[in-house]
Design a protein around this motif. Structure first.
Motif, PDB file in Angstrom:
ATOM      1  N   ALA A   7       0.836  -1.152  -0.184  1.00  0.00           N
ATOM      2  CA  ALA A   7      -0.066  -0.032  -0.026  1.00  0.00           C
ATOM      3  C   ALA A   7       0.956   1.169   0.134  1.00  0.00           C
ATOM      4  O   ALA A   7       1.965   1.005   0.021  1.00  0.00           O
ATOM      5  N   ASP A   8       0.240   2.389  -0.113  1.00  0.00           N
ATOM      6  CA  ASP A   8       0.932   3.661  -0.133  1.00  0.00           C
ATOM      7  C   ASP A   8       1.228   4.122   1.290  1.00  0.00           C
ATOM      8  O   ASP A   8       1.942   4.756   1.646  1.00  0.00           O
ATOM      9  N   LEU A   9      -0.039   3.920   2.002  1.00  0.00           N
ATOM     10  CA  LEU A   9      -0.066   4.213   3.472  1.00  0.00           C
ATOM     11  C   LEU A   9      -0.652   3.270   4.349  1.00  0.00           C
ATOM     12  O   LEU A   9      -1.278   2.335   3.967  1.00  0.00           O
ATOM     13  N   TYR A  10       0.001   3.348   5.628  1.00  0.00           N
ATOM     14  CA  TYR A  10      -0.511   2.184   6.485  1.00  0.00           C
ATOM     15  C   TYR A  10      -1.151   3.006   7.699  1.00  0.00           C
ATOM     16  O   TYR A  10      -0.221   3.870   8.341  1.00  0.00           O
ATOM     17  N   ILE A  11      -2.160   2.834   8.277  1.00  0.00           N
ATOM     18  CA  ILE A  11      -2.644   3.452   9.460  1.00  0.00           C
ATOM     19  C   ILE A  11      -2.877   2.772  10.413  1.00  0.00           C
ATOM     20  O   ILE A  11      -3.566   1.710  10.448  1.00  0.00           O
ATOM     21  N   ALA A  12      -2.307   2.958  11.489  1.00  0.00           N
ATOM     22  CA  ALA A  12      -2.202   1.671  12.928  1.00  0.00           C
ATOM     23  C   ALA A  12      -2.703   2.802  14.159  1.00  0.00           C
ATOM     24  O   ALA A  12      -2.348   3.715  14.193  1.00  0.00           O
ATOM     25  N   ARG A  13      -3.369   1.826  14.909  1.00  0.00           N
ATOM     26  CA  ARG A  13      -3.977   2.445  16.079  1.00  0.00           C
ATOM     27  C   ARG A  13      -3.712   1.611  17.438  1.00  0.00           C
ATOM     28  O   ARG A  13      -4.306   0.328  17.255  1.00  0.00           O
ATOM     29  N   GLY A  14      -3.186   1.982  18.344  1.00  0.00           N
ATOM     30  CA  GLY A  14      -3.016   1.199  19.683  1.00  0.00           C
ATOM     31  C   GLY A  14      -2.372   1.581  20.621  1.00  0.00           C
ATOM     32  O   GLY A  14      -2.213   3.066  20.595  1.00  0.00           O
ATOM     33  N   ARG A  15      -1.758   0.957  21.593  1.00  0.00           N
ATOM     34  CA  ARG A  15      -1.138   1.203  22.864  1.00  0.00           C
ATOM     35  C   ARG A  15       0.158   2.236  22.244  1.00  0.00           C
ATOM     36  O   ARG A  15       0.726   1.579  21.457  1.00  0.00           O
ATOM     37  N   LEU A  16       0.372   3.293  22.987  1.00  0.00           N
ATOM     38  CA  LEU A  16       1.685   4.027  22.597  1.00  0.00           C
ATOM     39  C   LEU A  16       3.097   3.199  23.159  1.00  0.00           C
ATOM     40  O   LEU A  16       3.795   3.164  22.206  1.00  0.00           O
ATOM     41  N   GLY A  17       2.953   2.759  24.412  1.00  0.00           N
ATOM     42  CA  GLY A  17       4.295   1.999  24.968  1.00  0.00           C
ATOM     43  C   GLY A  17       3.920   1.172  25.946  1.00  0.00           C
ATOM     44  O   GLY A  17       3.093   0.178  25.444  1.00  0.00           O
ATOM     45  N   ALA A  18       4.564   1.289  27.257  1.00  0.00           N
ATOM     46  CA  ALA A  18       4.058   0.370  28.213  1.00  0.00           C
ATOM     47  C   ALA A  18       2.661   0.292  28.578  1.00  0.00           C
ATOM     48  O   ALA A  18       1.789   1.225  28.410  1.00  0.00           O
ATOM     49  N   PRO A  19       2.135  -0.824  29.127  1.00  0.00           N
ATOM     50  CA  PRO A  19       0.568  -0.792  29.684  1.00  0.00           C
ATOM     51  C   PRO A  19       0.446   0.401  30.472  1.00  0.00           C
ATOM     52  O   PRO A  19       1.189   0.763  31.141  1.00  0.00           O
ATOM     53  N   GLY A  20      -0.706   1.152  30.211  1.00  0.00           N
ATOM     54  CA  GLY A  20      -1.100   2.164  31.002  1.00  0.00           C
ATOM     55  C   GLY A  20      -0.515   3.489  30.238  1.00  0.00           C
ATOM     56  O   GLY A  20      -0.939   4.429  30.708  1.00  0.00           O
ATOM     57  N   SER A  21       0.125   3.623  29.185  1.00  0.00           N
ATOM     58  CA  SER A  21       0.658   4.779  28.493  1.00  0.00           C
ATOM     59  C   SER A  21      -0.164   5.383  27.615  1.00  0.00           C
ATOM     60  O   SER A  21       0.276   6.604  26.664  1.00  0.00           O
ATOM     61  N   GLY A  22      -1.599   4.790  27.388  1.00  0.00           N
ATOM     62  CA  GLY A  22      -2.541   5.771  26.806  1.00  0.00           C
ATOM     63  C   GLY A  22      -2.293   5.139  25.375  1.00  0.00           C
ATOM     64  O   GLY A  22      -1.413   4.228  24.849  1.00  0.00           O
ATOM     65  N   SER A  23      -2.763   5.653  24.102  1.00  0.00           N
ATOM     66  CA  SER A  23      -2.726   5.191  22.923  1.00  0.00           C
ATOM     67  C   SER A  23      -2.295   6.133  21.779  1.00  0.00           C
ATOM     68  O   SER A  23      -2.069   7.220  21.929  1.00  0.00           O
ATOM     69  N   MET A  24      -1.738   5.824  20.691  1.00  0.00           N
ATOM     70  CA  MET A  24      -1.195   6.351  19.481  1.00  0.00           C
ATOM     71  C   MET A  24      -1.803   6.012  18.201  1.00  0.00           C
ATOM     72  O   MET A  24      -2.244   4.880  18.117  1.00  0.00           O
ATOM     73  N   LEU A  75       2.221   5.624   8.306  1.00  0.00           N
ATOM     74  CA  LEU A  75       3.606   5.330   7.995  1.00  0.00           C
ATOM     75  C   LEU A  75       3.343   5.147   6.496  1.00  0.00           C
ATOM     76  O   LEU A  75       2.044   5.103   5.925  1.00  0.00           O
ATOM     77  N   ASP A  76       4.323   5.501   5.744  1.00  0.00           N
ATOM     78  CA  ASP A  76       4.389   5.489   4.234  1.00  0.00           C
ATOM     79  C   ASP A  76       4.708   3.969   3.816  1.00  0.00           C
ATOM     80  O   ASP A  76       4.978   3.083   4.530  1.00  0.00           O
ATOM     81  N   GLU A  77       5.035   4.057   2.407  1.00  0.00           N
ATOM     82  CA  GLU A  77       5.114   2.674   1.886  1.00  0.00           C
ATOM     83  C   GLU A  77       6.492   2.037   2.250  1.00  0.00           C
ATOM     84  O   GLU A  77       6.527   0.799   2.124  1.00  0.00           O
ATOM     85  N   LYS A  78       7.413   2.746   2.913  1.00  0.00           N
ATOM     86  CA  LYS A  78       8.624   1.999   3.385  1.00  0.00           C
ATOM     87  C   LYS A  78       8.603   2.034   4.856  1.00  0.00           C
ATOM     88  O   LYS A  78       9.497   1.597   5.487  1.00  0.00           O
ATOM     89  N   GLY A  79       7.589   2.378   5.563  1.00  0.00           N
ATOM     90  CA  GLY A  79       7.425   2.293   7.139  1.00  0.00           C
ATOM     91  C   GLY A  79       7.906   3.488   7.829  1.00  0.00           C
ATOM     92  O   GLY A  79       7.955   3.561   8.950  1.00  0.00           O
ATOM     93  N   ARG A  80       8.280   4.592   6.983  1.00  0.00           N
ATOM     94  CA  ARG A  80       8.450   5.879   7.484  1.00  0.00           C
ATOM     95  C   ARG A  80       7.303   6.446   8.324  1.00  0.00           C
ATOM     96  O   ARG A  80       6.227   6.278   7.890  1.00  0.00           O
ATOM     97  N   VAL A  81       7.476   7.203   9.487  1.00  0.00           N
ATOM     98  CA  VAL A  81       6.541   7.801  10.032  1.00  0.00           C
ATOM     99  C   VAL A  81       6.141   9.066   9.640  1.00  0.00           C
ATOM    100  O   VAL A  81       7.008  10.014   9.571  1.00  0.00           O
ATOM    101  N   LEU A  82       5.053   9.251   8.982  1.00  0.00           N
ATOM    102  CA  LEU A  82       4.822  10.643   8.327  1.00  0.00           C
ATOM    103  C   LEU A  82       4.192  11.518   9.374  1.00  0.00           C
ATOM    104  O   LEU A  82       4.184  12.903   9.403  1.00  0.00           O
ATOM    105  N   THR A  83       3.171  10.854  10.195  1.00  0.00           N
ATOM    106  CA  THR A  83       2.400  11.590  11.350  1.00  0.00           C
ATOM    107  C   THR A  83       1.858  10.929  12.243  1.00  0.00           C
ATOM    108  O   THR A  83       1.836   9.472  12.254  1.00  0.00           O
TER     109      THR A  83
END
Lengths: 155, 155
Positions: free
Chosen positions: B93-110, B114-122
């Motif tokens: 794909a050209d873009l991948y959108i993911a949503r889940g936990r930011l870090g450790a359990p309790g750390s909230g969500s993110m 990502l672009d087609e190579k996995g770079r973080v765009l925003t």
């Protein structure tokens, strides 16, 4: 911390995980409030001062900055996170606070708080500087306050 | 994109980097607006629909969701990011959108794009669910709108 995380992992494996839990949040808060030593992953005196002044309002830690340049983290996929990991690998502390670019050039900035093993406890993001045009110290101040408030620590 | 990133890297090496630049932001915006195929790293129909409906207002892409469970990402250091990378490795794909936990359990969500190579765009973050108590679909909607707005794409 290890025990709490293991419980969360087992919930995920068993497909009964339903979001963050009170005890997880409490543990993260505790780690921040009880920190005895904090390293800020910057060698910029102004940025350091902003972060130190805010952290001293939530904990009673010795807070120091790095004495090496972290800009080479900008050649990695997640520069802010990488700065935090650089600090983790060269300093001994309870918390590491890093601030830098979120991802690709143009992706804006991230402030992240890691624990003594490099786990991500909280973070916050700012828009790309092309967009916000705000004073950088003011921006960092807001980011740190937001990073703390999203895990229930208000200043 | 490669050329723009290389320029940014050389600026960092030469110690003349002064934050995001207009052309970097424009490139990220272009990649999102011109995406032809987007994969949402979830197998939850409701979450998928929220994200699809918003993305269809900024681009004209085919948008699909994963047909495998991504919850095992919760056993990693940054679950949301890991979900995006899982999608990257198993879909084209050209873009991948993911949503889940930011870090450790309790750390909230993110939420992360990502672009087609996995770079973080925003990306964007939400407080720990113990704190916000908001409807999850409403939360995801806000996260995606914020992730887009911080790189200058308003809905």
């Amino acid at each position: 911390m290890e025990e709490i995380i293991k419980k969360a992992f087992i919930e995920s494996i068993n497909n009964i995980r339903r979001g963050d839990k009170e005890e997880e949040l409490k543990k993260i808060q505790e780690k921040i409030v009880n920190a005895k030593k904090i390293v800020v992953a910057t060698n910029n005196q102004k940025k350091f001062k902003v972060i130190r002044d805010i952290m001293l309002r939530v904990c009673n830690a010795e807070i120091k900055m790095l004495d090496i340049d972290t800009r080479f983290a900008d050649l990695t996929r997640m520069p802010a996170l990488t700065k935090g990991l650089i600090a983790l690998d060269i300093e001994k502390a309870d918390l590491y606070i890093a601030r830098g670019r979120l991802g690709a050039p143009g992706s804006g900035s991230m402030l992240v708080i890691l624990d003594e093993k490099g786990r991500v406890l909280t973070a916050s993001l700012s828009p790309s500087s092309v967009i916000h045009k705000e004073d950088i110290e003011e921006r960092i101040k807001k980011e740190l306050i937001e990073a703390l408030s999203r895990i229930g620590i208000s200043i």
